[in-house]
Design an enzyme around this catalytic site. Structure first.
Site, short mmCIF file in Angstrom:
data_model
loop_
_atom_site.label_atom_id
_atom_site.label_comp_id
_atom_site.label_asym_id
_atom_site.label_seq_id
_atom_site.Cartn_x
_atom_site.Cartn_y
_atom_site.Cartn_z
N TYR A 188 6.43 -31.42 33.74
CA TYR A 188 7.53 -30.49 34.07
C TYR A 188 8.72 -31.37 34.46
CZ TYR A 188 4.27 -26.52 34.34
OH TYR A 188 3.36 -25.53 34.06
N PRO A 218 7.59 -17.85 32.76
CA PRO A 218 6.42 -18.65 32.38
C PRO A 218 6.22 -19.95 33.16
CG PRO A 218 8.12 -18.81 30.69
CD PRO A 218 8.60 -17.79 31.69
N LYS A 278 1.48 -18.22 35.02
CA LYS A 278 0.68 -17.25 35.79
C LYS A 278 0.39 -15.95 35.06
CE LYS A 278 -0.23 -19.57 39.26
NZ LYS A 278 -1.57 -20.09 39.20
N TYR A 330 -0.73 -23.37 41.95
CA TYR A 330 -0.84 -23.62 40.52
C TYR A 330 -2.29 -23.50 40.07
CZ TYR A 330 0.56 -25.57 35.99
OH TYR A 330 0.83 -25.74 34.65
C1 PHB Z 1 2.11 -23.46 27.57
O1 PHB Z 1 1.36 -24.38 27.25
O2 PHB Z 1 2.45 -22.60 26.75
C2 PHB Z 1 2.61 -23.39 28.97
C3 PHB Z 1 2.14 -24.29 29.90
C4 PHB Z 1 2.61 -24.25 31.19
C5 PHB Z 1 3.57 -23.32 31.54
C6 PHB Z 1 4.04 -22.40 30.61
C7 PHB Z 1 3.56 -22.44 29.32
O3 PHB Z 1 4.05 -23.31 32.81
#
Ligand code: PHB
Ligand code: APR
Length: 395
Positions: free
Chosen positions: A206, A298, A302, A388
């Site tokens: 992230y 997203p 969650k 998380y």
């Molecule tokens: C995804 O892999 O699509 C994905 C992963 C983590 C997130 C949102 C989407 O926070």
């Protein structure tokens, strides 16, 4: 109204993960259901969605016989990387909380659910139109719809469950004088990219960046999933080169020897970001579960996990109601489910606002300060990890 031609104990509107898992859990409890869906089975089975399962979701799927392919093909992750230019930190959920997450696409969960329900002979009606709910305040609610041959059908049930996602009709059946909703629309969207390339990272990254947020996720050893923060109303028509350049810059290609490997892009789409909660999640004989009652942005993945947590509470509540006429769990469903809904709503909002670029330079300094704190303090990191990796169902 046409003559009654269909009957079931629980009429489930929507064959997304919430509706399909509910039918599966109810069947295990000896309760019969019917699932009504506007789309085709192929469409529902192939929608691209998020890909992270939290610990309690995995425990539940394993516990109800849906863990086999997940255990074979899913990838257990200890944590995530949080980064901003010049810094990349690993947050280890297992060390901090003893819980982990799994990379296993929602598309795969959906396929496993469809396969299991088909094998069990679940009654499904796909490609229906004109879904309408009736008499939900009585003990004999019903749902009408038009089938693929253009016939009007009537389903009499003991309970109706709205699992019809963010645009379905069910939530409107909670009367205006009892319902409330809360909403936050964000001034940015996610540009989602699927690519046939091995992930350039072992766990998700992230990334905060002054060009905007980026996420490096994955689906398998040979398929990567990426997201880029873009302004609302962006068209997903960027060239592949522009996408890879933006990802390389935001994810820190070249920083400390890290390289983003590029590959063939197979899908481009833009997703809006919204937080939404409607209460109560039950009125009379109508219950809501999943996106029908709440939507999260997203960031933090969650959405599916919340839908699973809802139906994990709802299935036993409906079984007690229908089999024993015991209303206690059904009566407390909304309040119990909403405790987790609001926790995840807060967490998703918090992750989103910590990581996305806004207009205000003051906010930017707060974001960087928060990122430094979350990645350097055990207390800060534990808070993120606990949310998380997911709190136990029924929190
Ligand atoms: C995804 O892999 O699509 C994905 C992963 C983590 C997130 C949102 C989407 O926070
Ligand atoms: N009649 C019948 N089915 C309907 C109707 C209707 N009028 N309206 C919508 N549906 C169907 C949709 O076609 C969809 O397949 O309801 C289903 C809802 O499924 P999802 O949108 O997948 O919602 P849910 O099962 O709650 O799953 C939540 O999915 O949207 C993601 O991010 C979200 O991961 C989360 C998860």
């Amino acid at each position: 109204m046409a003559g009654t031609d269909l009957q079931t104990q629980v009429a489930i509107i929507g064959a997304g993960p919430a509706g399909m898992l509910l039918s599966h859990l109810l069947a295990a409890d000896g309760i019969e259901s019917m699932v009504l869906e506007t789309r085709s089975e192929e469409y529902v089975a192939s929608r691209i969605r998020a890909g992270i399962l939290e610990q309690s979701t995995v425990d539940l799927l394993r516990g109800c016989g849906l863990g086999e392919r997940l255990d074979r093909e899913g990838d257990r992750h200890r944590g995530i990387y949080l980064q901003w230019p010049g810094h990349r930190h690993h947050i280890d959920f297992v060390d901090l909380t003893g819980r982990s997450v799994w990379v296993y696409g929602q598309t795969e969960v959906q396929k496993d659910l469809i396969e299991a329900r088909n094998a069990a002979g679940q009654e499904m009606h796909y490609e229906i139109a004109d879904t309408a709910l009736h008499d939900v305040e009585t003990d004999r609610p019903c749902v009408t719809f038009t089938d693929t041959q253009g016939r009007e059908r009537v389903v009499k049930a003991e309970v109706v469950v709205g699992c019809d996602g963010s645009f379905g009709p069910s939530r409107e059946h909670i009367p205006m004088d009892v319902r409330r909703h809360w909403e936050r629309v964000y001034p940015y969207s996610w540009f989602g990219i699927l690519a046939d390339v091995a992930p350039s990272t072992d766990e998700l990254i992230y990334a905060w960046h002054s060009d905007g947020f980026a996420l490096h996720s994955m689906r398998s050893a040979s398929v990567s999933r990426f997201y880029l923060q873009v302004p609302n109303d962006t068209e997903p028509d960027w060239s592949d080169d522009r996408i890879w350049e933006a990802l390389a810059a935001r994810l820190g290609h070249g920083q400390d020897g890290w390289a983003l490997v590029t590959g063939r892009i197979t899908d481009k789409s833009v997703l809006p970001m919204r937080s939404f909660v409607q209460t109560p999640m039950r009125h009379g004989r109508l219950f809501l579960a999943g996106d029908a009652a709440h939507i999260v942005p997203p960031t933090g993945a969650k959405g599916l996990n919340l839908a699973v947590a809802d139906v994990a509470l709802l299935a036993p509540a409906l079984a007690e109601l229908i089999r024993k006429d015991d209303h206690r769990l059904a009566d407390s469903y909304s309040e119990t489910a909403l405790r987790r809904v609001w926790r995840c709503t807060h967490f998703s909002w918090w992750m989103t606002t910590m990581l996305h670029r806004g207009e205000d330079p003051f906010d930017e300094q707060l974001q960087l300060s928060q990122l430094r704190w979350v990645t350097s303090s055990v207390a800060g990191a534990t808070g993120l990890a606990e949310n998380y990796a997911g709190l136990p169902i029924g929190l």
